[in-house]
Enzyme design. Structure first.
Site, PDB file in Angstrom:
ATOM      1  N   ASN A   1     -40.470 -21.854  16.255  1.00 26.98           N
ATOM      2  CA  ASN A   1     -40.742 -20.627  16.985  1.00 26.98           C
ATOM      3  C   ASN A   1     -40.345 -19.426  16.134  1.00 26.98           C
ATOM      4  O   ASN A   1     -40.892 -19.248  15.051  1.00 26.98           O
ATOM      5  CB  ASN A   1     -40.157 -20.633  18.402  1.00 26.98           C
ATOM      6  CG  ASN A   1     -38.687 -20.949  18.513  1.00 26.98           C
ATOM      7  OD1 ASN A   1     -38.265 -22.067  18.271  1.00 26.98           O
ATOM      8  ND2 ASN A   1     -37.884 -19.975  18.924  1.00 26.98           N
ATOM      9  N   ASP A   2     -39.402 -18.608  16.562  1.00 30.10           N
ATOM     10  CA  ASP A   2     -39.175 -17.288  15.973  1.00 30.10           C
ATOM     11  C   ASP A   2     -38.970 -17.285  14.468  1.00 30.10           C
ATOM     12  O   ASP A   2     -38.201 -18.102  13.939  1.00 30.10           O
ATOM     13  CB  ASP A   2     -37.912 -16.652  16.578  1.00 30.10           C
ATOM     14  CG  ASP A   2     -37.849 -16.755  18.084  1.00 30.10           C
ATOM     15  OD1 ASP A   2     -38.767 -17.321  18.694  1.00 30.10           O
ATOM     16  OD2 ASP A   2     -36.861 -16.272  18.649  1.00 30.10           O
TER      17      ASP A   2
ATOM     18  N   GLN B   1     -36.797 -20.682  13.478  1.00 31.76           N
ATOM     19  CA  GLN B   1     -36.272 -21.601  14.481  1.00 31.76           C
ATOM     20  C   GLN B   1     -37.077 -22.892  14.420  1.00 31.76           C
ATOM     21  O   GLN B   1     -38.314 -22.878  14.510  1.00 31.76           O
ATOM     22  CB  GLN B   1     -36.375 -20.968  15.862  1.00 31.76           C
ATOM     23  CG  GLN B   1     -35.574 -19.673  16.011  1.00 31.76           C
ATOM     24  CD  GLN B   1     -34.101 -19.923  16.265  1.00 31.76           C
ATOM     25  OE1 GLN B   1     -33.672 -20.109  17.383  1.00 31.76           O
ATOM     26  NE2 GLN B   1     -33.311 -19.921  15.203  1.00 31.76           N
TER      27      GLN B   1
ATOM     28  N   TRP C   1     -39.348 -27.655  22.172  1.00 28.26           N
ATOM     29  CA  TRP C   1     -38.184 -26.825  21.910  1.00 28.26           C
ATOM     30  C   TRP C   1     -36.905 -27.620  22.168  1.00 28.26           C
ATOM     31  O   TRP C   1     -36.796 -28.381  23.118  1.00 28.26           O
ATOM     32  CB  TRP C   1     -38.209 -25.583  22.792  1.00 28.26           C
ATOM     33  CG  TRP C   1     -37.097 -24.624  22.485  1.00 28.26           C
ATOM     34  CD1 TRP C   1     -37.112 -23.619  21.584  1.00 28.26           C
ATOM     35  CD2 TRP C   1     -35.796 -24.599  23.079  1.00 28.26           C
ATOM     36  NE1 TRP C   1     -35.911 -22.962  21.561  1.00 28.26           N
ATOM     37  CE2 TRP C   1     -35.073 -23.541  22.467  1.00 28.26           C
ATOM     38  CE3 TRP C   1     -35.170 -25.377  24.052  1.00 28.26           C
ATOM     39  CZ2 TRP C   1     -33.757 -23.246  22.819  1.00 28.26           C
ATOM     40  CZ3 TRP C   1     -33.852 -25.082  24.394  1.00 28.26           C
ATOM     41  CH2 TRP C   1     -33.170 -24.020  23.783  1.00 28.26           C
TER      42      TRP C   1
ATOM     43  N   SER D   1     -31.755 -17.232  17.259  1.00 31.48           N
ATOM     44  CA  SER D   1     -32.332 -16.212  16.386  1.00 31.48           C
ATOM     45  C   SER D   1     -31.335 -15.154  15.922  1.00 31.48           C
ATOM     46  O   SER D   1     -30.297 -14.935  16.547  1.00 31.48           O
ATOM     47  CB  SER D   1     -33.492 -15.517  17.102  1.00 31.48           C
ATOM     48  OG  SER D   1     -34.565 -16.407  17.290  1.00 31.48           O
TER      49      SER D   1
ATOM     50  N   ARG E   1     -28.342 -12.095  23.159  1.00 30.49           N
ATOM     51  CA  ARG E   1     -28.817 -12.830  21.987  1.00 30.49           C
ATOM     52  C   ARG E   1     -29.696 -11.986  21.062  1.00 30.49           C
ATOM     53  O   ARG E   1     -30.138 -10.909  21.404  1.00 30.49           O
ATOM     54  CB  ARG E   1     -29.586 -14.077  22.424  1.00 30.49           C
ATOM     55  CG  ARG E   1     -30.768 -13.845  23.358  1.00 30.49           C
ATOM     56  CD  ARG E   1     -31.360 -15.201  23.783  1.00 30.49           C
ATOM     57  NE  ARG E   1     -32.464 -15.081  24.725  1.00 30.49           N
ATOM     58  CZ  ARG E   1     -32.344 -15.101  26.042  1.00 30.49           C
ATOM     59  NH1 ARG E   1     -31.143 -15.205  26.588  1.00 30.49           N
ATOM     60  NH2 ARG E   1     -33.419 -15.008  26.835  1.00 30.49           N
ATOM     61  N   ASP E   2     -29.900 -12.552  19.859  1.00 33.41           N
ATOM     62  CA  ASP E   2     -30.876 -12.071  18.876  1.00 33.41           C
ATOM     63  C   ASP E   2     -30.476 -10.746  18.224  1.00 33.41           C
ATOM     64  O   ASP E   2     -31.159  -9.730  18.376  1.00 33.41           O
ATOM     65  CB  ASP E   2     -32.261 -11.943  19.505  1.00 33.41           C
ATOM     66  CG  ASP E   2     -32.700 -13.188  20.262  1.00 33.41           C
ATOM     67  OD1 ASP E   2     -32.191 -14.265  19.934  1.00 33.41           O
ATOM     68  OD2 ASP E   2     -33.543 -13.074  21.176  1.00 33.41           O
TER      69      ASP E   2
ATOM     70  N   ASP F   1     -39.068 -11.353  27.861  1.00 35.29           N
ATOM     71  CA  ASP F   1     -38.967 -12.763  28.224  1.00 35.29           C
ATOM     72  C   ASP F   1     -39.874 -13.109  29.398  1.00 35.29           C
ATOM     73  O   ASP F   1     -40.416 -14.213  29.473  1.00 35.29           O
ATOM     74  CB  ASP F   1     -37.508 -13.086  28.564  1.00 35.29           C
ATOM     75  CG  ASP F   1     -37.253 -14.566  28.713  1.00 35.29           C
ATOM     76  OD1 ASP F   1     -37.965 -15.363  28.097  1.00 35.29           O
ATOM     77  OD2 ASP F   1     -36.323 -14.934  29.462  1.00 35.29           O
TER      78      ASP F   1
END
Length: 580
Positions: free
Chosen positions: A67-68, A84, A92, A128, A193-194, A281
């Protein structure tokens, strides 16, 4: 940056090693089991890739879930892409930071996994984050870890050997995490996060934002640090917005007011605006605003009419999420990377053994109107172009379908421009037609209009049982003409188990005085389309059952009642890139 330039290379290394020693670095020691996982990306490079939906020039590992994009950067002339990755399957989970490098953003070489769970602060996941160049010129990675209690916390990792341009090994300090929820700061431990690339303020302090939420309010939480080790939460977020939900993968960077050149993330000057991008999201859309950053108050304010949400500005109106930019200093440009997830079922992903690809890197810059960003595939992708096929300008009447000859239609790059001369019979735009995606769904490629639909039929079968249509329609509004751009996947596949959502956006262009340009990058199961010279972008995932490999065709079409003129028309078969 001036300080970093004044320090010799040897002194830089000395200072960096002293920093690591002073913070008790923990090496990324791994068990035999983890070592096998570290090598899995490379070992799987021998996996057969003859499946019809695997891409020829888009980034993806040989198998499993991605993913990211994380921490993209250029270091010692080498582009680095971390991403990721699940080394154990096509769904996932078990997320680690996989790592590949490139000299041209087109061909990629895999390396062992760079960051994986190894500390209490990230033992349940390494999510991430972003890369930042310290004052010494050496990169550091801030990333989200899931700790032993399932909380989201922020950690740091450093290259073990900064003299290695490939940055193969990474180490973590013992004092991770650097930022964490506490009873005092009232941070939502499941929505924190991130971290972004950090930037330096005029006061010499580092700043970073982290995505979060309180109830339905999205937050860009701000932290500052003098030494990149001890971080202090600011009393207010950099920015927030009610009703937007969790802000994932935030990105905050300056753009030059004039020209297409990029600027360093720490640039503060009257000659720049700032961009705040968040990944919503709830909707899985990447939205951005353009505005002003007050570096004294540490507050970002979007410009009038620029807002987050479904009615705001989006990088891409199709399958595109969790994007990240970086400043490419040697080429003075800002580069955008993004994740394209699947439109197939989970069962289909497991069967084919992989899920997720990355979009072609895009250069982004501010349009001269200062109201939106422009995006265009990086110049390097053109090295994959084969012999060009140029077709003469041509007026195509209503109901026309023209095949593009001499092109490998399943793996191609095509550019086409249209011109309309008679607008007198343009369909009136109903004021209630404010949602372009819904409008494209109602007025798909098979619905005849006046001015449109006209555009491209890509990944099409010979009998047109299957095709993905990328096209324009022109409407008449009160005092102007409105251009609608659509990517219609409704007939992309005879397999009804796929998500075949139609996408759409209005393009800010005046068709009376400007030509309508369209560029599509076609790659087996991906169609990335750029309308209005990069003003609007739509990416689609499609899985035809008939239009695969040599049975795919490429057409220009006009299903509108009025004639349109093709003013230019070029196409190239694309060579296969060397990826992982």
């Amino acid at each position: 940056m001036a300080m970093a330039m004044a320090i010799s290379s040897s002194l830089k290394l000395f200072l960096f090693l002293a920093f690591l020693l002073g913070h008790g670095i923990l090496e990324l020691h791994a068990s035999h089991h983890v070592h096998r996982e570290l090598e899995s990306v490379q070992q799987s490079s021998s996996t057969p890739t003859s499946q019809p939906y695997r891409t020829g020039y888009h980034f993806q590992p040989p198998k499993n879930w991605i993913n990211d994009p994380n921490g993209p950067m250029i270091y010692k002339g080498i582009y680095h892409l971390f991403y990721q990755y699940n080394p154990k399957g096509a769904q996932w989970g078990n997320i680690v930071w996989a790592h590949s490098t490139s000299r041209d953003l087109v061909n990629w070489t895999p390396h062992p996994i760079a960051i994986f769970p190894s500390q209490p602060s990230d033992i349940n996941g390494t999510w991430s984050g972003s890369a930042t160049f310290l004052k010494t010129g050496i990169p550091a990675i801030l990333y989200t870890g899931i700790n032993t209690q399932g909380q989201q916390v922020q950690n740091v990792a450093f290259p073990k050997d900064p003299s290695d341009p490939y940055l193969i090994k990474w180490v973590k300090p013992h004092d991770n995490p650097l930022m964490a929820p506490t009873p005092q700061n009232r941070i939502n431990a499941s929505s924190f996060r991130d971290p972004t690339t950090s930037w330096l303020g005029p006061d010499g302090r580092w700043r970073v934002i982290i995505g979060s939420k309180v109830d339905r309010k999205g937050l860009a939480m701000l932290y500052t640090s003098q030494n990149f080790d001890h971080w202090v939460q600011s009393p207010q977020p950099l920015h927030s917005a009610e009703g937007t939900g969790m802000w994932e993968c935030p990105d905050f960077f300056p753009v030059a007011i004039d020209g297409s050149v990029g600027v360093d993330t720490s640039t503060l000057a009257p000659s720049v605006k700032h961009v705040l991008k968040v990944s919503l999201d709830d909707t899985k859309h990447d939205v951005y605003t353009i505005g002003t950053y007050d570096h004294v108050k540490d507050v970002y304010t979007p410009d009038e009419g620029s807002r987050e949400g479904d009615l705001g500005l989006r990088y891409d109106y199709g399958k595109y999420y969790a994007s990240k930019t970086f400043f490419d200093g040697p080429k003075n440009r800002r580069v955008l990377l993004g994740w394209i997830n699947e439109s197939s079922s989970v069962e289909a992903d497991i069967k084919k053994g992989w899920s997720g690809v990355h979009a072609i890197p895009r250069q982004i810059w501010l349009h001269r109107s200062r109201k939106q960003l422009l995006q265009w595939p990086v110049k390097e992708i053109e090295k994959l172009r084969g012999t060009p096929v140029y077709l003469p300008s041509k007026v195509i009447g209503g109901g026309s379908v023209l095949e593009v000859p001499g092109v490998t239609a399943v793996q191609a790059d095509v550019e086409i421009s249209f011109q309309v001369s008679d607008f007198s019979k343009a369909e009136i735009l109903d004021p209630s037609w404010s949602n372009p995606q819904l409008l494209c769904s109602r007025k798909g490629a098979s619905v005849k209009g006046s001015l449109g639909p006209f555009g491209l039929l890509v990944l099409a079968s010979k009998d047109l049982q299957e095709y993905t249509a990328v096209f324009f329609r022109i409407f008449k509004s009160k005092d102007k003409h409105v251009v609608l751009m659509c990517s219609d996947q409704s007939r992309s596949s005879l397999n009804q188990q796929n998500d075949k959502t139609t996408y759409g956006t209005f393009v800010d262009i005046d068709p009376v005085h400007e030509k309508l340009s369209l560029r599509s990058l076609i790659d087996h199961s991906i169609v990335e389309s750029f309308g209005g010279k990069g003003k609007s972008c739509i990416t689609a995932r499609v899985y035809p059952t008939l239009a695969i490999n040599e049975d795919a065709h490429l057409y220009a079409f006009n299903y509108g009642a009025q004639s349109v003129k093709i003013t230019s028309w070029s196409a190239w078969s694309m060579k296969k890139a060397h990826i992982n």
